[in-house]
Design an enzyme around this catalytic site. Structure first.
Site, PDB file in Angstrom:
ATOM      1  N   GLY A 129       0.808  -1.204   0.000  1.00 25.56           N
ATOM      2  CA  GLY A 129       0.000   0.000   0.000  1.00 25.56           C
ATOM      3  C   GLY A 129       0.847   1.261   0.000  1.00 25.56           C
ATOM      4  O   GLY A 129       1.832   1.394  -0.732  1.00 25.56           O
ATOM      5  N   CYS A 130       0.468   2.212   0.864  1.00 20.77           N
ATOM      6  CA  CYS A 130       1.145   3.503   0.915  1.00 20.77           C
ATOM      7  C   CYS A 130       2.576   3.389   1.411  1.00 20.77           C
ATOM      8  O   CYS A 130       3.397   4.282   1.164  1.00 20.77           O
ATOM      9  CB  CYS A 130       0.366   4.470   1.807  1.00 20.77           C
ATOM     10  SG  CYS A 130      -1.287   4.854   1.184  1.00 20.77           S
ATOM     11  N   ALA A 131       2.910   2.323   2.120  1.00 19.19           N
ATOM     12  CA  ALA A 131       4.279   2.145   2.608  1.00 19.19           C
ATOM     13  C   ALA A 131       5.240   1.759   1.497  1.00 19.19           C
ATOM     14  O   ALA A 131       6.459   1.802   1.680  1.00 19.19           O
ATOM     15  CB  ALA A 131       4.313   1.076   3.711  1.00 19.19           C
ATOM     16  N   ALA A 132       4.706   1.376   0.343  1.00 25.11           N
ATOM     17  CA  ALA A 132       5.548   0.821  -0.722  1.00 25.11           C
ATOM     18  C   ALA A 132       6.525   1.835  -1.300  1.00 25.11           C
ATOM     19  O   ALA A 132       7.580   1.454  -1.805  1.00 25.11           O
ATOM     20  CB  ALA A 132       4.677   0.230  -1.823  1.00 25.11           C
ATOM     21  N   PHE A 325       4.360   5.019   5.326  1.00 24.16           N
ATOM     22  CA  PHE A 325       3.524   4.280   6.272  1.00 24.16           C
ATOM     23  C   PHE A 325       2.382   3.622   5.511  1.00 24.16           C
ATOM     24  O   PHE A 325       1.802   4.213   4.604  1.00 24.16           O
ATOM     25  CB  PHE A 325       2.944   5.224   7.329  1.00 24.16           C
ATOM     26  CG  PHE A 325       3.956   6.133   7.973  1.00 24.16           C
ATOM     27  CD1 PHE A 325       5.062   5.604   8.625  1.00 24.16           C
ATOM     28  CD2 PHE A 325       3.825   7.513   7.895  1.00 24.16           C
ATOM     29  CE1 PHE A 325       6.009   6.443   9.213  1.00 24.16           C
ATOM     30  CE2 PHE A 325       4.756   8.355   8.482  1.00 24.16           C
ATOM     31  CZ  PHE A 325       5.849   7.830   9.135  1.00 24.16           C
TER      32      PHE A 325
END
Length: 346
Positions: A129-132, A325
């Site tokens: 997700g956004c942590a990628a 994150f």
């Protein structure tokens, strides 16, 4: 960095919520939450009239593939030009996306379409997700540490609007409808040479027992985004992880020169400022991305980094922190120095 040409404003978002969910018992709360995001504009791959339709997961995924192929190459070419490299100079492509699915990954198509060498390694990351965005930087750092003269290409392609689900009426879903945007970003991590952030240490931290706080419920209709109301408060347990990473490097996370942080929402930035005891101005790049583009998932950190470049960069040897994150709840973190002319990363 590139965003699609179709734009939806905060005012249009609020009006759509009022008209489509007029009888929703928690509409006032949802409207207030959307307003509090501070997201003034978002860019989407289709006109809003088409975005609000749901032709089925199959059609949406076909659109994801077509739009990625139409838009990603130009973004990659700009990143290569900025790094003064050719496709033949790239040793690994790290492709991150959580808003569509392809197998083989878009990396295979890119290697053929843009004449990357057939020996180019492929590392697609689909489930962070956004942590990628942070994870991609870290894996590029690892690769260039293992192969000191190699070059890594990072590509983030997120079409969050293709995950809109008209039947999801929870407050978290309504908030998401007003928060997420579409965008594509690319960056090069050079094994040697270049100007930018010289990556020195990276790490990851997962908050125990929070794996269902940010999630996809995968159904016949596609990806249904689940967002727990406790997510905005996660900076309190994550700030110590950032401090530990910097501390292990002999640095104080509260006393660095620049910060490139995933802008999941305004409270993420506000709380991190408080718990790290950092001036809110330090997060200006992330906040600008949030205001102008919304939460563009894995592409946020790359766009925030682009804004640092556009400002002229930092002082030579300035110390900084990068962090993404996302689901898990996971933090992907990096510390490094800004260098002019002989750095490790751009």
């Amino acid at each position: 960095m590139s965003v699609p040409e179709h734009v939806i404003t905060m005012e249009e978002t609020l009006e759509l919520a009022r008209s489509r969910h007029a009888d929703h018992p928690q509409l006032p709360l949802a409207l207030r939450l959307i307003e509090n995001t501070g997201v003034k504009t978002r860019h989407i791959v289709q006109p809003i009239e088409e975005t609000l339709k749901h032709p089925g997961f199959e059609e949406r995924n076909k659109l994801y593939e077509a739009e990625a192929k139409a838009r990603v190459p130009a973004v990659i070419q700009r990143a290569l030009d900025d790094a003064e490299l050719l496709t033949s100079d790239i040793d690994v492509i790290i492709y991150v996306s959580c808003t569509g699915f392809m197998m083989p990954s878009l990396t295979a198509w890119l290697i053929n379409e843009m004449d990357f060498d057939s020996t180019t390694r492929q590392l697609p990351i689909a489930q962070l997700g956004c942590a990628a965005g942070g994870a991609a930087i870290n894996r590029a750092h690892d690769f260039c540490s293992a192969y000191p003269h190699a070059n890594a290409l990072i590509v983030a392609c997120e079409f969050c609007s293709l995950c809109y689900q008209p039947t999801d009426l929870g407050v978290g879903s309504l908030l998401s409808n007003g928060l997420f945007g579409d965008g594509i970003a690319a960056a090069v991590v050079r094994g040697d040479g270049g100007t930018g952030v010289s990556l020195e240490r990276n790490g990851s931290y997962l908050i125990p027992k929070t794996e269902d706080w940010i999630a996809y419920d995968v159904r016949a209709t596609g990806f249904h985004f689940l967002l727990d109301k406790r997510v905005p408060a996660t900076m309190e347990p994550l700030a110590p992880a950032l401090k530990d990473l910097a501390g292990a490097h002999g640095w104080d996370a509260s006393d660095l020169d620049f910060y490139i942080i995933h802008a999941g929402g305004p409270r993420i930035l506000d709380d991190l400022s408080k718990f790290l005891q950092v001036d809110p101005h330090a997060f200006r790049f992330s906040r600008a991305t949030l205001t102008e583009y919304g939460n563009i998932a894995s592409a946020v950190v790359l766009d925030a980094l682009r804004r640092l470049f556009d400002e002229g960069g930092a002082e030579d040897r300035a110390r900084g922190l990068l962090a993404g994150f996302g689901p898990g709840i996971t933090a992907e973190m990096t510390v490094g120095r800004w260098v002019n002319g002989d750095g490790t990363a751009r």
